[in-house]
Design an enzyme around this catalytic site. Structure first.
Site, PDB file in Angstrom:
ATOM      1  N   GLY A  39      -9.411   4.817   6.330  1.00 63.85           N
ATOM      2  CA  GLY A  39      -9.120   6.249   6.283  1.00 63.85           C
ATOM      3  C   GLY A  39      -7.741   6.642   6.756  1.00 63.85           C
ATOM      4  O   GLY A  39      -7.313   7.779   6.572  1.00 63.85           O
TER       5      GLY A  39
ATOM      6  N   ASP B 172      -4.767   3.571  -2.231  1.00 67.59           N
ATOM      7  CA  ASP B 172      -5.971   3.997  -1.494  1.00 67.59           C
ATOM      8  C   ASP B 172      -6.394   5.380  -1.966  1.00 67.59           C
ATOM      9  O   ASP B 172      -5.673   6.348  -1.734  1.00 67.59           O
ATOM     10  CB  ASP B 172      -5.635   4.117  -0.003  1.00 67.59           C
ATOM     11  CG  ASP B 172      -5.461   2.771   0.669  1.00 67.59           C
ATOM     12  OD1 ASP B 172      -4.391   2.523   1.225  1.00 67.59           O
ATOM     13  OD2 ASP B 172      -6.430   1.996   0.629  1.00 67.59           O
TER      14      ASP B 172
ATOM     15  N   ASP C 179      -6.939  -5.680   4.901  1.00 68.72           N
ATOM     16  CA  ASP C 179      -6.251  -4.397   4.783  1.00 68.72           C
ATOM     17  C   ASP C 179      -6.302  -3.670   6.123  1.00 68.72           C
ATOM     18  O   ASP C 179      -7.375  -3.327   6.608  1.00 68.72           O
ATOM     19  CB  ASP C 179      -6.949  -3.546   3.700  1.00 68.72           C
ATOM     20  CG  ASP C 179      -6.377  -2.138   3.618  1.00 68.72           C
ATOM     21  OD1 ASP C 179      -6.915  -1.335   2.842  1.00 68.72           O
ATOM     22  OD2 ASP C 179      -5.404  -1.829   4.345  1.00 68.72           O
ATOM     23  N   GLY C 180      -5.067  -3.468   6.676  1.00 71.60           N
ATOM     24  CA  GLY C 180      -5.007  -2.594   7.844  1.00 71.60           C
ATOM     25  C   GLY C 180      -4.341  -3.235   9.034  1.00 71.60           C
ATOM     26  O   GLY C 180      -4.848  -4.220   9.571  1.00 71.60           O
ATOM     27  N   GLY C 181      -3.181  -2.665   9.410  1.00 71.78           N
ATOM     28  CA  GLY C 181      -2.520  -3.114  10.642  1.00 71.78           C
ATOM     29  C   GLY C 181      -1.839  -4.458  10.536  1.00 71.78           C
ATOM     30  O   GLY C 181      -1.514  -5.081  11.543  1.00 71.78           O
TER      31      GLY C 181
ATOM     32  N   GLY D 134       0.979  -1.532   4.452  1.00 67.12           N
ATOM     33  CA  GLY D 134       1.623  -0.246   4.140  1.00 67.12           C
ATOM     34  C   GLY D 134       2.795  -0.032   5.078  1.00 67.12           C
ATOM     35  O   GLY D 134       3.960  -0.117   4.701  1.00 67.12           O
TER      36      GLY D 134
ATOM     37  N   SER E 216       0.837  -1.202   0.000  1.00 64.95           N
ATOM     38  CA  SER E 216       0.000   0.000   0.000  1.00 64.95           C
ATOM     39  C   SER E 216       0.871   1.250   0.000  1.00 64.95           C
ATOM     40  O   SER E 216       1.538   1.552   0.998  1.00 64.95           O
ATOM     41  CB  SER E 216      -0.913   0.011   1.232  1.00 64.95           C
ATOM     42  OG  SER E 216      -1.541   1.279   1.333  1.00 64.95           O
TER      43      SER E 216
END
Ligand code: DX5
Length: 217
Positions: free
Chosen positions: A141, A34, A174-176, A196, A7
């Site tokens: 976000g 994103d 997606d995320g963490g 990311g 990401s």
């Protein structure tokens, strides 16, 4: 099957070319973008101009996550930029049906995104022709958040649902994501992982290698 989607939200934009190439040569499979409109989520990230730039920086597939209230206007331009996959949120006003159809009609792979509080069952009406279901494992976000408790149970629940209805959709998260939590997410059924901070947060090469080692299988 396992794919690592880097990401670029977490990349150092002062040297984006070097970062993207490093993620690619270190084993990143997909470049993940994103797009945030400041309405569907409070942040604004980038517009489709970055997609054109990314198309010049990498040969890897481009995966665009539209965190926007109205995805329809973005779709023709993304198709023009040879984007391979576009994901839209279940939670958008009016629902995702039109956008998912427009993505497929534009020749791209369609993904449906579920926010953490949206139950897996919400995806049921859209499973026909769906290539990917993206489970947000943080609130959408912002990058750099912590992987939410309960995410692995949600992944496993989605895996059972997809098996029950015979859907081929790939489970993406997606995320963490970190090397520490990736093995359990994979065991629960995640096969496409967006990262990311874990990729671009330190030196890109070691980030990608560490993630890949964490789920050596
Ligand atoms: C949230 C973003 C982030 C990003 C990955 O809306 O979608 O999840 O892609 O960020 P990290 O891996 O830093 O959590």
């Amino acid at each position: 099957m396992f794919e690592l989607c880097a990401s670029i939200l977490a990349a150092n934009f002062a040297c984006l070319k070097r970062e993207v190439r490093a993620a690619e040569s270190a084993g990143g499979d997909v470049s993940y973008i994103d797009i945030m409109d400041g309405h569907f989520v409070s942040a604004i990230s980038f517009g489709t101009g970055i997609v054109r730039t990314m198309g010049r920086l990498t040969q890897k597939p481009l995966d665009v996550h539209l965190m926007v209230e109205n995805p329809l206007p973005f779709i023709p331009e993304l198709a023009e930029e040879k984007v391979e996959r576009v994901s839209v949120h279940y939670e958008i006003p009016g629902g995702p049906e039109k956008a998912l159809r427009a993505i497929r009609e534009a020749g791209m792979q369609a993904g449906l995104v579920l926010d953490p509080e949206t139950p897996n069952g919400a995806a049921k009406p859209y499973l026909h022709g769906l290539d990917r279901i993206l489970l947000m494992t943080v609130c959408p976000g912002r990058g750099g958040q912590t992987y939410l408790e309960g995410s692995n149970q949600k992944i496993a629940g989605l895996r059972s649902l997809l098996d029950r209805v015979g859907s081929r959709a790939v489970i993406q998260i997606d995320g963490g994501v970190t090397p520490q939590n990736l093995p359990e997410a994979y065991a629960a059924g995640a096969r496409s992982v967006v990262a990311g901070s874990a990729v671009f947060g330190g030196t890109v090469q070691s980030g990608v290698a560490y993630l890949r080692r964490s789920c050596a299988f």
